[in-house]
Design an enzyme around this catalytic site. Structure first.
Site, PDB file in Angstrom:
ATOM      1  N   LYS A  35       1.093  -1.229  -0.012  1.00  0.00           N
ATOM      2  CA  LYS A  35       0.036  -0.161  -0.256  1.00  0.00           C
ATOM      3  C   LYS A  35       0.937   1.194  -0.086  1.00  0.00           C
ATOM      4  O   LYS A  35       1.975   1.287   0.337  1.00  0.00           O
ATOM      5  CB  LYS A  35      -0.893  -0.067   1.354  1.00  0.00           C
ATOM      6  CG  LYS A  35      -0.107   0.018   2.562  1.00  0.00           C
ATOM      7  CD  LYS A  35      -1.102  -0.500   3.745  1.00  0.00           C
ATOM      8  CE  LYS A  35      -0.098  -0.301   4.913  1.00  0.00           C
ATOM      9  NZ  LYS A  35      -0.874  -0.924   6.101  1.00  0.00           N
ATOM     10  N   ARG A 130      -9.891  -0.103  15.830  1.00  0.00           N
ATOM     11  CA  ARG A 130      -9.788   0.727  14.797  1.00  0.00           C
ATOM     12  C   ARG A 130     -10.765   0.171  13.589  1.00  0.00           C
ATOM     13  O   ARG A 130     -11.891   0.511  13.627  1.00  0.00           O
ATOM     14  CB  ARG A 130      -8.361   0.848  14.092  1.00  0.00           C
ATOM     15  CG  ARG A 130      -8.011   1.894  13.026  1.00  0.00           C
ATOM     16  CD  ARG A 130      -6.975   2.087  12.369  1.00  0.00           C
ATOM     17  NE  ARG A 130      -6.449   0.618  11.789  1.00  0.00           N
ATOM     18  CZ  ARG A 130      -5.148   0.458  11.333  1.00  0.00           C
ATOM     19  NH1 ARG A 130      -4.249   1.748  11.145  1.00  0.00           N
ATOM     20  NH2 ARG A 130      -4.710  -0.692  10.657  1.00  0.00           N
ATOM     21  N   TYR A 255      16.178  30.351   6.943  1.00  0.00           N
ATOM     22  CA  TYR A 255      14.830  31.022   7.417  1.00  0.00           C
ATOM     23  C   TYR A 255      14.733  30.816   8.657  1.00  0.00           C
ATOM     24  O   TYR A 255      15.191  29.985   9.488  1.00  0.00           O
ATOM     25  CB  TYR A 255      13.620  30.065   6.830  1.00  0.00           C
ATOM     26  CG  TYR A 255      13.340  30.228   5.490  1.00  0.00           C
ATOM     27  CD1 TYR A 255      12.836  31.511   4.904  1.00  0.00           C
ATOM     28  CD2 TYR A 255      13.305  29.011   4.601  1.00  0.00           C
ATOM     29  CE1 TYR A 255      12.562  31.552   3.598  1.00  0.00           C
ATOM     30  CE2 TYR A 255      12.908  29.017   3.324  1.00  0.00           C
ATOM     31  CZ  TYR A 255      12.492  30.248   2.808  1.00  0.00           C
ATOM     32  OH  TYR A 255      12.385  30.310   1.335  1.00  0.00           O
TER      33      TYR A 255
END
Ligand SMILES: *Cc1c(COP(=O)(O)O)cnc(C)c1O
Length: 359
Positions: A35, A130, A255
């Site tokens: 998957k 689940r 940054y």
């Protein structure tokens, strides 16, 4: 110019890891879990390289259809099952097996009129909470499925572990006992083992094992290293050093200027960033390997670039390859530095990266 960022996929390592699965689970059939684009390695190339596995598992119907359209004829199991009659019809037409994890799916099967019966894996919930029908409903669900003309004869009963990533978590054995007891005498083949259970819980192997992450040469365990379990890394993610700059003590890099040079120093820029799937959460100090030597990441990860401290590697030159993870640098270590797991790093490498194969 070819793209600098490269994910090199070692197909022999993939096949080697499948052999390791067979070595651990000698009498089980192996369902290779591919998957999420083969855990980011490229689903089709993984399926082709693992053609000696006994079956494949995917999560989404689109993935199953991609495999069928590419001519993959092995059994394919859809781990999330179908959600409506149109999907059920597609499964039937393409000969894809389905996990049935909810009573509503049993109803849909009973109400359908299919030309060919569908192969079904019935999923029970043994503690993960689940997906899966309650253990109390196993017998009645099996009876309904066996009596349904749209369901093929051999039904596999499966479940999934919630805590197997911790070798010493007693809940795994509890779940396993629950599974064995609930399915005793049900007359069906059984399957519960994922990679962690294949490696750490031999009694869990049963008829079918379902390895995912270990095939790709990464550890399923918290603080584990796949090489310690005799596995070989399949993906090596690398890019090029595109600049070396010299900055003064106190200069702030990148940054946010979160990292300042502690002294005058050489800083390398590697062409990889979160736009390629390198995790933005990777902290300063995360290792990068250049020319066989480890150098630390410094400053924040940008979309396309990262900076590395070259003070310990004066020989570094523009154009050098920098390894972000894979051969020589465990993806488990990078995952830890980014507060995540290898699964996420591997399946988040983006299409912008050039994929190559080592055969
Ligand atoms: C993803 C998945 C697996 C494979 O798990 P790994 O930890 O990668 O080995 C096995 N079974 C099911 C139901 C899954 O969803």
């Amino acid at each position: 110019m070819t793209r600098a960022a490269e994910a090199s996929i070692d197909l022999q390592a993939l096949q080697y890891n499948l052999q390791q699965v067979r070595r651990h689970a000698k009498s089980a059939q192996v369902m290779a879990v591919i998957k999420a684009n083969g855990y980011g390695h490229g689903m089709l190339r993984v399926a082709q390289a693992l053609s000696s596995s006994d079956a494949f598992a995917v999560a989404k119907i689109e993935e199953a259809l991609t495999l069928r359209n590419a001519g993959i004829t092995k059994p394919i199991l859809l781990l999330e099952g179908f959600s409506d009659s149109a999907e059920l019809d597609q499964l039937q037409r393409h000969g894809v097996s389905a996990v049935v994890h909810h009573p509503s799916q049993i109803e849909q099967l009973e109400q359908a009129s299919l030309v060919h019966p569908v192969e079904v894996w019935l999923k029970i919930d043994t503690g993960m909470h689940r997906l899966g029908i309650a253990i109390e409903q196993l017998d009645s669900s099996l009876k309904r499925l066996k009596g349904c003309r749209n369901v093929a004869d051999s039904i596999v009963v499966m479940s999934h572990f919630a805590n197997a990533d911790d070798r010493s978590d007693p809940r795994t054995e509890t779940q396993l006992k629950r599974f064995i007891n609930a399915t005793k005498g049900c007359g069906s083949l059984r399957s519960i083992a994922n990679s962690a259970a294949i490696l750490a819980h031999p009694q869990s192997h049963q008829a079918w094992v379902r390895p995912g992450i270990m095939l790709y040469g990464a550890s399923p365990f918290i603080k584990g290293l796949a090489i310690d379990d005799g596995l070989k890394p399949v993906m090596t993610l690398s890019s090029k050093l595109i600049a070396i700059n010299h900055y003064k003590k106190g200069n702030a890099l990148g940054y946010g200027g979160s990292w300042r040079c502690p002294e005058d120093m050489a800083v390398g820029v590697v062409a990889i960033g979160y736009g390629d799937g390198y995790p933005r959460a990777a902290r300063a100090g995360t290792p990068v390997v250049i020319d066989g030597a480890r150098v630390p990441l410094i400053g924040r990860v940008s979309m396309d670039m990262i900076a590395v401290d070259l003070r310990t590697l004066p020989s570094a030159a523009i154009g050098d390859r920098a390894i972000l993870w894979g051969g020589g640098l465990a993806v488990e270590e990078i995952a830890e530095c980014a507060q995540t797991i290898p699964y996420e790093l591997l399946c988040r490498v983006t299409e912008r990266v050039r994929f190559t194969e080592v055969k």
